[in-house]
Design a protein around this motif. Sequence first.
Motif, short mmCIF file in Angstrom:
data_model
loop_
_atom_site.label_atom_id
_atom_site.label_comp_id
_atom_site.label_asym_id
_atom_site.label_seq_id
_atom_site.Cartn_x
_atom_site.Cartn_y
_atom_site.Cartn_z
N PHE A 303 0.71 -1.41 -0.07
CA PHE A 303 -0.11 0.03 0.21
C PHE A 303 0.80 1.29 -0.11
O PHE A 303 0.61 2.25 -0.93
CB PHE A 303 -1.10 -0.13 1.12
N ASN A 313 -4.96 6.04 -3.70
CA ASN A 313 -5.37 5.16 -2.55
C ASN A 313 -6.62 4.12 -3.14
O ASN A 313 -6.64 2.95 -2.76
CB ASN A 313 -5.70 6.01 -1.42
N THR A 316 -5.69 1.54 -5.47
CA THR A 316 -4.81 0.72 -4.87
C THR A 316 -5.40 -0.31 -4.01
O THR A 316 -5.44 -1.58 -3.87
CB THR A 316 -3.49 1.36 -3.87
N LEU A 317 -6.46 0.12 -3.36
CA LEU A 317 -7.34 -0.71 -2.37
C LEU A 317 -8.27 -1.55 -3.12
O LEU A 317 -8.46 -2.88 -2.65
CB LEU A 317 -8.29 0.03 -1.62
#
Length: 487
Positions: A303, A313, A316-317
């Motif tokens: 992460f 973000n 990415t999640l």
Amino acid sequence: MTPLKDILYKVAINAVVGTTEKDVNKIEFDSRKVESKDIFVAIHGVVSDGHTFIDKAISQGAIVVICEKVPDAIKNGVTYVEVDDSQSALAIMASNYYGSPSSNLKLVGITGTNGKTTVASLLYQLFKKAGFKVGLLSTVKILVDTDEYKATHTTPDSLMINYYLNEMNRIGVEYCFMEVSSHGIHQKRTEGLEFTGGVFTNLSHDHLDYHNTFKEYRDVKKRFFDGLSPKAFALVNKDDKNGAFMLQNTRAKTYGYALKSYADYRGQILENSLEGLLLKLNDHEVWTKLIGTFNAYNLLAIFGVAELLGLENLETLQLLSDLQSVSGRFQYLISNQKITAIVDYAHTPDALKNVLETINDIRTKNENLITVVGCGGDRDKMKRPVMGNIAAKLSNKVIFTSDNPRTENPDQIIADIEKGVEPQDYKKIISITDRKQAIKVACQFANRDDIILIAGKGHETYQEIQGQRTDFNDFEIIKNELEKLNK
């Protein structure tokens, strides 16, 4: 052909005998591979000294010799370049020869005792899913975007590293994730490379057959971070006391990740089961298919790297939730009799403890945990009783067996492991030298809902005994043995 002067750029040279005004074919440090107009680099290796093969290399066509001491007998037409450190010179020359390929992509190095392969491989997966061309240099395999090559070392030699980086340049790879081992750092294989970032996972007892002391092992790891440029980032596990040490003297921008400490990238385990992990990462919740506290740390590192490399973000999640486990890293199957089999590369005390504690955290305790484990031959003997102690303490039943005995007597290795078992755990253990038989017996011991851990070899597809490698795959063997129970 390449001008010798271009290849020697930035190499610290003590003396030159002969002319540097010549073109050369390629660089070799193995005299057996030398051909006409090659450079031969004489290296003091672990097994042999390349300086004793200088004459042989010249007889095969070498016209340049890089060495730490110029021979007394000089051959006409040959240029001798004396350096302080041939390994360092080789790394810089390899980068020059291939046109500094690391500077043409974003190269991130991952070092530490445990988690290197998982973090590097999952970063490759994540960035591929994000739509980029990606490279991977790992223990398990080398990937030049979608082209796969077999890996022979955790960190390949500097010529191979630069060769593959150059191949990545050729097809437009944007990111490369690379395991950086203590052996690779110590042998200067990563010198001359331009890293965009470095990651430290953790540090525990390993490779003391090579490094002699834990301090030496730790200090070698630190050298990687000392060498990062001010433009690079250094991301470390702050829950490991060695994380802060890695950042001392680094010129890179520093960041941390942690489950227990304050850090730039903070994590919390909300749920932990055999189905996966529910995590909170910097106040974002994410469900992943990976299992265990050690994978929570790996996912935090991933992460952090993704954000530091510019990914959003939210993206990415979403990608984290789709990642698949790496071959031989907590790789599991559930048989028709509801027996869970787990294969893991855990070959250090800390890794074995992490895996066993993870299993114990997520099981109900109504089932038995049966562990099959051994230790490699010709390697750090100090860890053998420690691993025996951990396996016996954290399992209901343990079968000590062979790993890769190499040139050692496997029964002696098992005897060393047994020395760590405490008296109250004696009744839990048996020893079966033949690894395949040990796995078979573990399957016979198992009842419905029991868990079998096969530890130590993970992704390896061979077993090495007395210099001979034979096909051996833990995952395939236990899969076949459990299938036999169905019949």
